[in-house]
Design an enzyme around this catalytic site. Structure first.
Site, PDB file in Angstrom:
ATOM      1  CG  ASP A   1      -1.208  14.085  57.862  1.00 46.87           C
ATOM      2  OD1 ASP A   1      -1.257  13.433  56.946  1.00 46.87           O
ATOM      3  OD2 ASP A   1      -0.249  14.677  58.192  1.00 46.87           O
TER       4      ASP A   1
HETATM    5  P1  TAP Z   1      -1.670  17.974  55.639  1.00 44.05           P
HETATM    6  O1  TAP Z   1      -1.865  16.744  56.167  1.00 44.05           O
HETATM    7  O2  TAP Z   1      -0.266  18.713  55.867  1.00 44.05           O
HETATM    8  O3  TAP Z   1      -1.967  17.941  53.919  1.00 44.05           O
HETATM    9  C1  TAP Z   1      -1.910  19.288  53.133  1.00 44.05           C
HETATM   10  C2  TAP Z   1      -2.221  19.015  51.957  1.00 44.05           C
HETATM   11  O4  TAP Z   1      -2.458  20.032  51.019  1.00 44.05           O
HETATM   12  C3  TAP Z   1      -1.333  18.140  51.192  1.00 44.05           C
HETATM   13  O5  TAP Z   1      -1.455  16.814  50.910  1.00 44.05           O
HETATM   14  C4  TAP Z   1      -0.999  18.952  49.976  1.00 44.05           C
HETATM   15  O6  TAP Z   1      -1.385  17.950  48.837  1.00 44.05           O
HETATM   16  C5  TAP Z   1      -2.342  19.714  49.834  1.00 44.05           C
HETATM   17  N1  TAP Z   1      -1.721  21.234  49.200  1.00 44.05           N
HETATM   18  C6  TAP Z   1      -0.621  21.759  49.533  1.00 44.05           C
HETATM   19  N2  TAP Z   1      -0.728  22.952  48.845  1.00 44.05           N
HETATM   20  C7  TAP Z   1      -2.087  23.061  48.106  1.00 44.05           C
HETATM   21  C8  TAP Z   1      -2.602  24.144  47.278  1.00 44.05           C
HETATM   22  N3  TAP Z   1      -2.000  25.184  46.953  1.00 44.05           N
HETATM   23  N4  TAP Z   1      -3.748  23.741  46.834  1.00 44.05           N
HETATM   24  C9  TAP Z   1      -4.312  22.632  47.367  1.00 44.05           C
HETATM   25  N5  TAP Z   1      -3.944  21.684  47.917  1.00 44.05           N
HETATM   26  C10 TAP Z   1      -2.632  21.880  48.482  1.00 44.05           C
HETATM   27  O7  TAP Z   1      -2.663  19.005  56.254  1.00 44.05           O
HETATM   28  P2  TAP Z   1      -3.930  18.744  57.267  1.00 44.05           P
HETATM   29  O8  TAP Z   1      -4.798  17.979  56.795  1.00 44.05           O
HETATM   30  O9  TAP Z   1      -4.230  20.232  57.646  1.00 44.05           O
HETATM   31  O10 TAP Z   1      -3.070  18.168  58.786  1.00 44.05           O
HETATM   32  C11 TAP Z   1      -2.002  19.021  59.324  1.00 44.05           C
HETATM   33  C12 TAP Z   1      -0.747  18.115  59.653  1.00 44.05           C
HETATM   34  O11 TAP Z   1       0.324  19.013  59.929  1.00 44.05           O
HETATM   35  C13 TAP Z   1      -1.274  17.178  60.645  1.00 44.05           C
HETATM   36  O12 TAP Z   1      -0.361  15.812  60.389  1.00 44.05           O
HETATM   37  C14 TAP Z   1      -0.664  18.029  61.978  1.00 44.05           C
HETATM   38  O13 TAP Z   1      -0.381  17.037  63.044  1.00 44.05           O
HETATM   39  C15 TAP Z   1       0.721  18.610  61.456  1.00 44.05           C
HETATM   40  N6  TAP Z   1       1.020  19.762  62.195  1.00 44.05           N
HETATM   41  C16 TAP Z   1       0.042  20.558  62.624  1.00 44.05           C
HETATM   42  C17 TAP Z   1       0.645  21.506  63.609  1.00 44.05           C
HETATM   43  C18 TAP Z   1      -0.881  22.326  64.105  1.00 44.05           C
HETATM   44  S1  TAP Z   1      -0.307  22.984  65.405  1.00 44.05           S
HETATM   45  N7  TAP Z   1      -1.855  22.744  63.423  1.00 44.05           N
HETATM   46  C19 TAP Z   1       2.101  21.871  63.672  1.00 44.05           C
HETATM   47  C20 TAP Z   1       2.801  21.119  63.031  1.00 44.05           C
HETATM   48  C21 TAP Z   1       2.504  20.120  62.373  1.00 44.05           C
HETATM   49  P3  TAP Z   1      -0.723  18.337  47.329  1.00 44.05           P
HETATM   50  O14 TAP Z   1       0.614  18.881  47.166  1.00 44.05           O
HETATM   51  O15 TAP Z   1      -1.244  17.138  46.315  1.00 44.05           O
HETATM   52  O16 TAP Z   1      -1.718  19.501  46.728  1.00 44.05           O
END
Ligand code: TAP
Length: 464
Positions: free
Chosen positions: A391
């Protein structure tokens, strides 16, 4: 005499909270800051247990209950903290925050019940029931946030829910106003307030989701701090008051920062016009084909670059790939490659997640670039390695007004000369939307678990 020692103990505790909080703002001193503040909390708790005198001049007593509770809570808390995976930390923070809210609310309930049937002054009534209201909302909301982060509760936005929420909030405020005006400590009013506050807490967090969760979590944090501060007021307990105010204001500042990071107003997040999963998947679906890159090609590309930047995301935390990332950094730097990490404020699942993770692997703090600085440097970066991030690098935030993350500032990695995306498959990120970055002609996918693949990449580079 004892009272003054008690006050000195509270003063020491308050100072340690302030010092600890200050030290928490830097990874190098965060661990020590946490210990110092915890030490102050222990002083505050034991001073209260042994030095506090009730209105009748007697000590608190009830030591069996108090120490029973402390021991039980300490055992449960220690077990939870030891067992928790780093990636599940936000859930635990939400859960503990909820418990803090519940404690603050219970203090208000106990005090109210002690005065049941009496007539209180408006001020006394307000301090007692404000803690009940805010603490209960924080408890109920945090439990829903916990369920959402665990993936056990989905985002639900029922028709007319926002109006209903506003009506409940208005009813609560009217009830609080009436109770303060009359001062009537009628226990039925307390039960009604408790019930309405639970419903409001549940319903207010229920529709919020997707990329907006960071804002909600820090907002609930600030609620718990405020509720605790009301408890401190009620008992003239300076340590509790200072602690509550610090948590409340730190949570409020964090909420504002998170809103800025998402380019959203708080009202917009709470009213949820486009924050929940109702918006999930509504965005355009990305079209085109993806290109893969082999490990050996990726190794050559990195090795012969002048500048490589890593964008870490949630997947890096899942894979626990921070140490191998640091190893990659060392190997490339030994070969004269300039190296940096681009940190998005909401990457991962909790505020500062990537900073904590990389600090754990001893990555130097000056290698971590904030979003604005990183964006200014992408154009002259030869390779960006997007590791488990999705994201936070999704161009839909700029290009697609129908996207739930439209308007959120992102790391503009598409400006770099080459983009390598390292993830296991084509799964979506937290916001549940496609990412057209993966179809960009400059992007090549390197599929696999982040730790595993980075290990192989480092070995490949070393063999060149
Ligand atoms: P995300 O958009 O959640 O994407 C994470 C990606 O990591 C996934 O597409 C997944 O794809 C990949 N992944 C998962 N396990 C993996 C592994 N073992 N090896 C390699 N890749 C792996 O992460 P982001 O870009 O960090 O964004 C964070 C999101 O979380 C935002 O939307 C944010 O608003 C939200 N959020 C953030 C917080 C805070 S405070 N930081 C709190 C709650 C929500 P695959 O499964 O295809 O590997």
């Amino acid at each position: 005499m004892e009272i003054s020692i008690l006050q000195i103990a509270y003063l020491i505790a308050s100072i340690t909270f302030i010092l600890g909080l200050k030290m928490l703002s830097k990874p190098q001193s965060a661990r020590r800051g946490n210990l110092i503040a915890a030490g102050g909390m222990i002083i505050g708790i034991f001073a209260t247990i042994f030095l506090y005198k009730r209105d009748d001049g007697q000590s608190l007593g009830n030591y069996g209950w108090i120490f029973g509770g402390i021991i039980l809570g300490a055992i449960i808390g220690t077990m939870m903290a030891k067992r928790i995976k780093m990636t599940a930390m936000p859930q635990m923070v939400s859960f503990f925050n909820g418990m803090g809210g519940a404690c603050a609310a219970i203090i208000g309930v106990v005090e109210f019940s002690r005065h049941a049937g009496e007539v209180l002054s408006g001020g006394e009534m307000f301090i007692t029931i404000a803690g009940v209201f805010i603490g209960t909302v924080s408890f109920a909301g945090s439990i829903i946030a916990y369920g959402k982060l665990e993936g056990k509760i989905g985002d639900k936005n029922l028709p007319g829910q926002q109006i209903f929420n506003l009506l409940i909030l208005a009813a609560i405020l009217c009830l609080i106003g009436y109770m303060c005006y009359t001062g009537d400590a009628n226990i039925m009013y307390l039960y009604t307030l408790l019930g309405l506050s639970v419903v409001y807490g549940l319903l207010f967090v229920m529709p919020i989701g997707g990329a907006d969760m960071p804002v909600v979590i820090s907002l609930l944090n600030s609620f718990t701090g405020m509720a605790a501060a009301f408890g401190g007021f009620m008992y003239h307990n300076q340590a509790m008051l200072t602690g509550g105010i610090l948590v409340g204001s730190a949570g409020t500042i964090l909420t504002i920062l998170m809103c800025k990071a998402m380019n959203r107003s708080l009202t917009n997040v709470i009213i949820g016009s486009f924050g929940g999963s109702s918006a999930k998947g509504d965005a355009k679906t990305a079209a085109g084909s993806i290109k893969e890159i082999s490990l050996s090609d990726a190794a050559v590309l990195c090795m012969y670059s002048q500048k490589v930047m890593i964008v870490p995301g949630y997947g890096l935390a899942v894979a626990q790939a921070q140490h191998i990332c640091h190893e990659l950094e060392r190997v490339l730097e030994n070969n004269g490659v300039e190296f940096a990490y681009a940190i998005h404020p909401v990457a991962g699942r909790m505020p500062g997640h990537m900073n904590v993770l990389l600090a754990e692997a001893d990555v130097s703090y000056d290698k971590l670039l904030e979003m604005e600085d990183a964006n200014a440097q992408f154009a002259n970066t030869d390779v960006v390695l997007v590791i488990g991030a999705n994201d936070v690098v999704n161009p839909a935030a700029h290009n697609d007004p129908s996207s739930p993350i439209f308007g959120m500032p992102i790391l503009e990695v598409e400006q770099a000369k080459n983009i390598i995306v390292l993830k296991r498959g084509m799964a979506k990120g937290y916001a549940g939307i496609e990412n057209e970055l993966f179809y960009n002609p400059k992007t090549r996918m390197l599929f696999g678990d982040a730790k595993d693949t980075l290990g192989k990449l480092v070995a490949e580079i070393k063999s060149l």
